[in-house]
Design a protein around this motif. Structure first.
Motif, PDB file in Angstrom:
ATOM      1  N   UNK A 429       0.921  -1.207   0.009  1.00 39.92           N
ATOM      2  CA  UNK A 429      -0.017  -0.192  -0.016  1.00 39.92           C
ATOM      3  C   UNK A 429       0.850   1.078  -0.006  1.00 39.92           C
ATOM      4  N   UNK A 430       0.401   2.209  -0.476  1.00 40.72           N
ATOM      5  CA  UNK A 430       1.030   3.703  -0.670  1.00 40.72           C
ATOM      6  C   UNK A 430       1.374   3.935   0.858  1.00 40.72           C
ATOM      7  N   UNK A 431       2.522   4.391   1.264  1.00 41.82           N
ATOM      8  CA  UNK A 431       2.801   4.741   2.633  1.00 41.82           C
ATOM      9  C   UNK A 431       2.617   6.507   2.522  1.00 41.82           C
ATOM     10  N   UNK A 432       2.381   6.876   3.775  1.00 44.54           N
ATOM     11  CA  UNK A 432       2.385   8.530   3.942  1.00 44.54           C
ATOM     12  C   UNK A 432       3.762   9.257   3.562  1.00 44.54           C
ATOM     13  N   UNK A 437       6.353  12.417  -0.829  1.00 39.92           N
ATOM     14  CA  UNK A 437       7.232  12.580  -2.046  1.00 39.92           C
ATOM     15  C   UNK A 437       6.654  12.852  -3.289  1.00 39.92           C
ATOM     16  N   UNK A 438       5.669  11.980  -3.548  1.00 39.43           N
ATOM     17  CA  UNK A 438       4.425  11.856  -4.545  1.00 39.43           C
ATOM     18  C   UNK A 438       5.109  11.452  -6.036  1.00 39.43           C
ATOM     19  N   UNK A 439       6.219  11.778  -6.364  1.00 39.06           N
ATOM     20  CA  UNK A 439       6.757  11.426  -7.527  1.00 39.06           C
ATOM     21  C   UNK A 439       7.401   9.921  -7.482  1.00 39.06           C
ATOM     22  N   UNK A 440       8.243   9.687  -6.402  1.00 37.14           N
ATOM     23  CA  UNK A 440       8.897   8.330  -6.207  1.00 37.14           C
ATOM     24  C   UNK A 440       8.522   7.682  -4.848  1.00 37.14           C
ATOM     25  N   UNK A 441       9.215   6.504  -4.668  1.00 43.09           N
ATOM     26  CA  UNK A 441       9.158   5.612  -3.491  1.00 43.09           C
ATOM     27  C   UNK A 441      10.635   5.360  -3.260  1.00 43.09           C
ATOM     28  N   UNK A 442      11.044   5.741  -2.208  1.00 46.97           N
ATOM     29  CA  UNK A 442      12.308   5.535  -1.669  1.00 46.97           C
ATOM     30  C   UNK A 442      12.281   4.073  -0.632  1.00 46.97           C
ATOM     31  N   UNK A 443      11.324   3.275  -0.447  1.00 42.27           N
ATOM     32  CA  UNK A 443      11.345   2.421   0.634  1.00 42.27           C
ATOM     33  C   UNK A 443      12.295   1.336   0.398  1.00 42.27           C
ATOM     34  N   UNK A 504      20.379  -0.237  -5.016  1.00 45.18           N
ATOM     35  CA  UNK A 504      18.946   0.065  -5.410  1.00 45.18           C
ATOM     36  C   UNK A 504      18.592   1.335  -4.952  1.00 45.18           C
ATOM     37  N   UNK A 505      17.720   2.067  -5.829  1.00 48.77           N
ATOM     38  CA  UNK A 505      17.464   3.416  -5.551  1.00 48.77           C
ATOM     39  C   UNK A 505      16.101   3.485  -5.695  1.00 48.77           C
ATOM     40  N   UNK A 506      15.433   4.602  -6.372  1.00 54.94           N
ATOM     41  CA  UNK A 506      13.872   4.807  -6.205  1.00 54.94           C
ATOM     42  C   UNK A 506      13.219   4.092  -7.293  1.00 54.94           C
ATOM     43  N   UNK A 507      11.957   4.005  -6.874  1.00 55.69           N
ATOM     44  CA  UNK A 507      11.049   3.470  -7.668  1.00 55.69           C
ATOM     45  C   UNK A 507       9.740   4.556  -8.286  1.00 55.69           C
ATOM     46  N   UNK A 508       9.943   4.615  -9.513  1.00 52.68           N
ATOM     47  CA  UNK A 508       8.926   5.701 -10.092  1.00 52.68           C
ATOM     48  C   UNK A 508       7.999   4.890 -11.098  1.00 52.68           C
ATOM     49  N   UNK A 509       6.729   5.669 -11.461  1.00 53.79           N
ATOM     50  CA  UNK A 509       5.871   5.139 -12.453  1.00 53.79           C
ATOM     51  C   UNK A 509       5.512   6.315 -13.432  1.00 53.79           C
ATOM     52  N   UNK A 522       2.609   9.199  -7.646  1.00 57.14           N
ATOM     53  CA  UNK A 522       2.106   7.946  -6.873  1.00 57.14           C
ATOM     54  C   UNK A 522       0.542   7.748  -6.467  1.00 57.14           C
ATOM     55  N   UNK A 523       0.120   8.785  -5.927  1.00 58.79           N
ATOM     56  CA  UNK A 523      -1.350   8.369  -5.681  1.00 58.79           C
ATOM     57  C   UNK A 523      -2.413   8.243  -6.795  1.00 58.79           C
ATOM     58  N   UNK A 524      -1.971   8.375  -8.185  1.00 62.09           N
ATOM     59  CA  UNK A 524      -2.706   8.174  -9.244  1.00 62.09           C
ATOM     60  C   UNK A 524      -2.574   6.881  -9.995  1.00 62.09           C
TER      61      UNK A 524
END
Length: 679
Positions: A429-432, A437-443, A504-509, A522-524
């Protein structure tokens, strides 16, 4: 004599390519580079350049058609090129000659991109663009039928046979484009044509080991890799069986390793795979190929199942035994591809995959399906058991916690071997932090992995990436997976530390918008697209991280030691949390249940000498009372009498094997382990 400055400028525009070859269509460089040029001067320069190009050996003929159109020289240039490049190329040229200069320039640019880029870097949109050009799908059929007729004439002795001369180089390129368009459109006439053409170009009409066109055979195989269908794969296998050339089967086998998994990304055609079930009389015996949890070839005499191939069958029908064994292997590959196609359906987008095509296939009985029994009301059932209503695959992201728990218990109790991880599937699930960050995930950013293992997993899971290194892709790169029917793309940034390791770096869509990939917040991103992409990245890290390598501590660079020490026992990811849930259910059924406890991120095992904490993410071990590290590469086999509900990355079995070993630590005889335990 050097061309004039304007003619040189035209030539530069023709040789140019788009800046970003990852999408198509584009605006032609020809039109954008000639705004405001006087038409009479342009025509004169085009005539000059046309004459120059006709003298230049090896130049792309469609460049010449662009300048010929601007020069008003279509008739003479068209006739000359048709005579030079052969009738198959001339059929495509006839269509292009009907276009204006702008259209020809776009086509020449598309052809150049297709030739310049390796298959894994080729823009997905070129073939789709060609498929939409008026008249091109008809040309595709015409040229492929012409090639089949020519090859048939060679085999009939109506045309003289010359090795590797069945088609010219430019004709091969035309046929490659035509095959890609026909495969992309899944044309109904194509399977019968390929059944004739592919074996025909794979074997000489004489007893020679040469081929009418090895180049065309591999070009059609590359087209199948990009746009696979079950029928095209079958025709390629027939060509492989027919050829007498020693090297061709080896090369095709390498290509099959890429082609068959790629079929899983085409849900609309992958579900046409046959189930492979066979019952065939061989002498006085019967061979049966059955599909269940796996694929089994068995031999029967009447109603009695035999333990092995009967001696009489081996002696009298060796060829048939070999063929049936190969058919069983092929069926096994087909079932694996079908399972992968079903799994890919989770991120298929708004359009529901054609699941009903699979009714009667044994694979459906081991999966959980949802049926829309009332508008907006979906009910989960095991097997495709509810007819005549919309159906989709059950996914835990759409289910309540109680429902997920119930299905996991069902799979466990029935000892149901699912074709892919479904009941125990992780949800991301999308985290807070990601919303912020909106544009990328750094998890997953900051993980250090074995690079070659990571790259192999990219290919296995359908991600496209260049191999990083100073000779090719550089030290920074991206891996990309196209999802949701081509509308969304996940992008994983990663970089090379040195030859062996990557970060490993960021994940984007990205969303496909106006023919180009554009960054998306990311929310879209659709929930299942996000979850499935992040699940892949979690798998990449879990399998390839140096933190999951128990032997790394003594072999890796010291500068990465801090990451290994923290990563080996870090908080659990969703995949490790699912593993913890499964272990909690499994451990009570084992002979070591009274010695084991699931506690937080560890499986705690009480031995006679020490108590051990096995990390449920990495599988690494700490020993109480001082949390000393214990290095064990593998343990004993825990599988006897124990059902494992999934085994995607091998970590569940590895943890259990270590638990069985350590629960009886006084019986361990390996000195490399006992020295660590006894201190």
């Amino acid at each position: 004599m050097r061309p004039s400055p304007l003619a040189q400028r035209l030539d530069q525009l023709l040789r140019g390519t788009v800046n970003d070859p990852t999408y198509w269509p584009v605006t032609s460089l020809w039109s954008t580079g000639l705004a405001g040029v006087d038409q009479e001067l342009l025509a004169a320069a085009a005539r000059e350049l046309t004459a120059h190009l006709l003298r230049e050996p090896g130049r792309e003929p469609y460049d010449v058609l662009v300048t010929a159109g601007a020069a008003g020289m279509d008739a003479e240039v068209g006739a000359r090129l048709a005579a030079e490049h052969g009738p198959i190329w001339a059929a495509e040229q006839a269509l292009v000659l009907g276009w204006d200069v702008e259209g020809r320039a776009l086509f020449a640019e598309a052809v150049r991109i297709r030739a310049d880029y390796e298959p894994h870097r080729r823009p997905d949109g070129v073939t789709a663009w060609l498929s939409g050009l008026p008249g091109y799908r008809d040309v595709a059929r015409t040229v492929l039928e012409a090639a089949a007729a020519r090859v048939a004439a060679i085999h009939a002795g109506e045309l003289a046979y010359q090795a590797e001369k069945a088609v010219t180089g430019t004709e091969k390129a035309v046929l490659g484009r035509a095959a890609r368009v026909a495969l992309h459109l899944d044309e109904p006439w194509l399977p019968a044509l390929l059944d004739e053409l592919l074996p025909g170009i794979a074997v000489a009409p004489t007893r020679a080991r040469t081929l009418p066109s090895q180049g065309l055979l591999f070009e059609l195989a590359r087209a199948t890799e990009e746009h696979p269908t079950p029928e095209a794969i079958s025709a390629l296998r027939a060509a492989r069986a027919a050829t007498r050339h020693a090297g061709v089967p080896t090369q095709l086998d390498r290509m099959f390793k890429r082609i068959e998994p790629a079929l899983a990304n085409r849900l609309e055609v992958a579900f046409r795979l046959p189930d492979g079930r066979v019952r065939q009389a061989v002498g006085e015996h019967t061979a049966v190929i059955e599909v269940g949890d796996g694929v089994e070839l068995s031999w029967w005499h009447g109603d009695k199942k035999l333990k092995s191939v009967p001696a009489a069958v081996r002696r009298e029908h060796p060829g048939e035994v070999k063929r049936l064994r190969e058919l069983a292997k092929q069926t096994q590959r087909q079932q694996a591809t079908l399972a992968r196609a079903l799994e890919a359906g989770y991120a298929a987008g708004a359009a529901a995959p054609p699941y009903r095509r699979l009714e009667g296939q044994p694979i459906t009985d081991r999966l959980i399906w949802e049926f829309e029994v009332e508008p907006g009301v979906w009910r989960g059932e095991l097997g495709m058991s509810v007819p005549d209503v919309p159906v989709r695959l059950w996914h835990p992201a759409r289910a309540r916690v109680e429902e997920v728990r119930a299905w996991r218990e069902t799979v466990q109790d029935k000892e149901l071997r699912q074709p892919f991880k479904q009941a125990f599937r992780e949800v991301y699930l999308l985290t807070p932090a990601e919303e912020e960050t909106a544009t990328h995930s750094g998890r997953f950013a900051g993980h250090v992995v074995h690079y070659r293992r990571l790259y192999a997993l990219f290919k296995q899971r359908g991600w496209q990436a260049d191999f990083l290194g100073p000779w090719d892709g550089g030290y920074e790169g991206t891996a990309r997976r196209v999802m949701a029917g081509g509308l969304w793309r996940a992008v994983l940034d990663h970089g090379l530390y040195e030859h062996e390791y990557a970060g490993v770096e960021t994940v984007r869509f990205e969303r496909l918008t106006g023919g180009a990939w554009r960054a998306a917040p990311l929310p879209e991103v659709p929930a299942l697209v996000f979850s499935e992409a992040m699940r892949d990245v979690d798998l990449f890290v879990a399998v390839t991280s140096i933190a999951a390598d128990p032997t790394w501590i003594g072999h890796g660079p010291d500068r990465l030691r801090e990451y290994w020490e923290t990563g080996s026992f870090a908080e659990l990811t969703p995949s490790a949390e699912v593993r913890r849930d499964a272990l909690a259910r499994l451990i009570g059924r084992t002979a070591i249940a009274d010695r084991c406890t699931v506690a937080g991120r560890f499986l705690v095992v009480r031995g006679d000498l020490r108590t051990y904490k096995i990390h449920l993410g990495s599988g690494n071990i700490l020993m109480e009372p001082n949390d000393a590290y214990l290095c064990i590469v593998a343990g004993v086999d825990p599988h006897a009498g124990l059902f494992l509900p999934f085994e995607e990355d091998g970590r569940l079995a590895l943890i259990l094997s270590k638990a069985f070993l350590l629960a009886h630590d006084t019986a361990i005889t390996d000195p490399s382990i006992t020295r660590q335990i006894r201190g």
